[in-house]
Design a protein around this motif. Structure first.
Motif, PDB file in Angstrom:
ATOM      1  N   THR A  51      10.381  -1.574  -0.268  1.00 51.83           N
ATOM      2  CA  THR A  51       9.416   0.154   0.065  1.00 51.83           C
ATOM      3  C   THR A  51       9.785   1.038  -0.952  1.00 51.83           C
ATOM      4  OG1 THR A  51      10.395  -0.915   2.185  1.00 51.83           O
ATOM      5  CG2 THR A  51      11.347   1.330   1.543  1.00 51.83           C
ATOM      6  N   VAL A  54       6.556   1.330  -3.015  1.00 52.79           N
ATOM      7  CA  VAL A  54       5.280   2.040  -2.381  1.00 52.79           C
ATOM      8  C   VAL A  54       6.365   3.627  -2.581  1.00 52.79           C
ATOM      9  CG1 VAL A  54       4.497   3.023   0.216  1.00 52.79           C
ATOM     10  CG2 VAL A  54       4.739   0.615  -0.082  1.00 52.79           C
ATOM     11  N   TYR A 112       9.633   5.234   2.553  1.00 47.91           N
ATOM     12  CA  TYR A 112      10.558   4.876   3.258  1.00 47.91           C
ATOM     13  C   TYR A 112      10.563   4.489   5.105  1.00 47.91           C
ATOM     14  CZ  TYR A 112      15.323   3.272   4.540  1.00 47.91           C
ATOM     15  OH  TYR A 112      16.217   2.286   4.796  1.00 47.91           O
ATOM     16  N   THR A 115       7.916   2.418   6.354  1.00 45.12           N
ATOM     17  CA  THR A 115       7.312   1.036   5.473  1.00 45.12           C
ATOM     18  C   THR A 115       8.623   0.211   6.042  1.00 45.12           C
ATOM     19  OG1 THR A 115       9.012   1.636   3.220  1.00 45.12           O
ATOM     20  CG2 THR A 115       5.892   1.650   3.384  1.00 45.12           C
ATOM     21  N   ARG A 116       9.708   0.960   6.441  1.00 38.66           N
ATOM     22  CA  ARG A 116      11.015   0.647   7.136  1.00 38.66           C
ATOM     23  C   ARG A 116      11.397   1.461   8.297  1.00 38.66           C
ATOM     24  NH1 ARG A 116      12.874  -3.154   4.683  1.00 38.66           N
ATOM     25  NH2 ARG A 116      15.098  -2.913   5.304  1.00 38.66           N
ATOM     26  N   ARG A 161       1.314   3.348   0.338  1.00 43.09           N
ATOM     27  CA  ARG A 161       1.512   2.769   0.495  1.00 43.09           C
ATOM     28  C   ARG A 161       0.348   1.248   1.009  1.00 43.09           C
ATOM     29  NH1 ARG A 161       2.225   2.725   7.952  1.00 43.09           N
ATOM     30  NH2 ARG A 161       0.592   3.305   6.990  1.00 43.09           N
ATOM     31  N   PHE A 165      -0.109  -2.059  -0.201  1.00 42.84           N
ATOM     32  CA  PHE A 165      -0.828  -3.355   0.544  1.00 42.84           C
ATOM     33  C   PHE A 165      -1.629  -3.472  -0.133  1.00 42.84           C
ATOM     34  CE2 PHE A 165       2.821  -2.937   3.734  1.00 42.84           C
ATOM     35  CZ  PHE A 165       3.889  -2.368   3.715  1.00 42.84           C
TER      36      PHE A 165
END
Length: 178
Positions: A51, A54, A112, A115-116, A161, A165
């Protein structure tokens, strides 16, 4: 129309009792210290390192797109240069479009958010919206500046992201993230 909306906000939603709060909110995000500390904290902790990466990439793309490309290219004057108002902040030295505060806070928060999957992401979104509104409240941006900033920040987060990734499948990236 943009200026009329901003004037309406100033005439109907600005209260002396809230001035200090919105100055604090805009300055809390604007000086960059909070951004750096939160990003470093996420990068240090193993469970949030991806995170943090990113977010760091998202903020970098945002800086390139907004501050180094769009602001000088569009060169839109700040609203207080066209409408006389008692300023609560010092005069800004850069251009108005797009809002750097709005774009950077959404580049961070949306990275954030995507990704969370924790409750903290909703607190961050609320904070981001407060930062964006503070730019209107303090009469330093037009509504379209803020809206463009939000959109650019979100796009930077999604692109970052995807990019991170894509490269996390490589061996050297796995070692970096461990």
């Amino acid at each position: 129309m943009d200026l009329n909306i901003l004037i309406w906000i100033h005439q109907h939603l600005v209260f002396e009792q809230l001035n200090g709060f919105f100055i604090f909110i805009t300055n809390l995000w604007g000086d960059g210290i909070l951004t750096v500390l939160l990003t470093l904290f996420l990068l240090i902790k193993k469970e949030t390192r991806l995170t943090g990466l990113v977010i760091a990439v998202s903020l970098l793309f945002n800086l390139l797109v907004v501050n180094l490309t769009l602001k000088p290219l569009v060169a839109r004057p700040r609203p207080y240069t066209l409408y006389e108002i008692d300023m609560l902040l010092p005069v800004q030295t850069d251009f108005s479009f797009p809002s750097g505060h709005s774009s950077s806070v959404f580049a961070f928060v949306w990275a954030y958010f995507i990704t969370r999957k924790d409750r903290m992401r909703w607190i961050f979104v609320t904070f981001a919206l407060l930062v964006c509104f503070s730019r209107l409240y303090l009469f330093v941006h037009y509504p379209t500046d803020v809206l463009a900033g939000i959109i650019i920040g979100i796009l930077c987060a999604y692109f970052s992201r995807w990019l991170v990734f894509r490269f996390t499948n490589t061996t050297w990236m796995h070692k970096l993230l461990e």
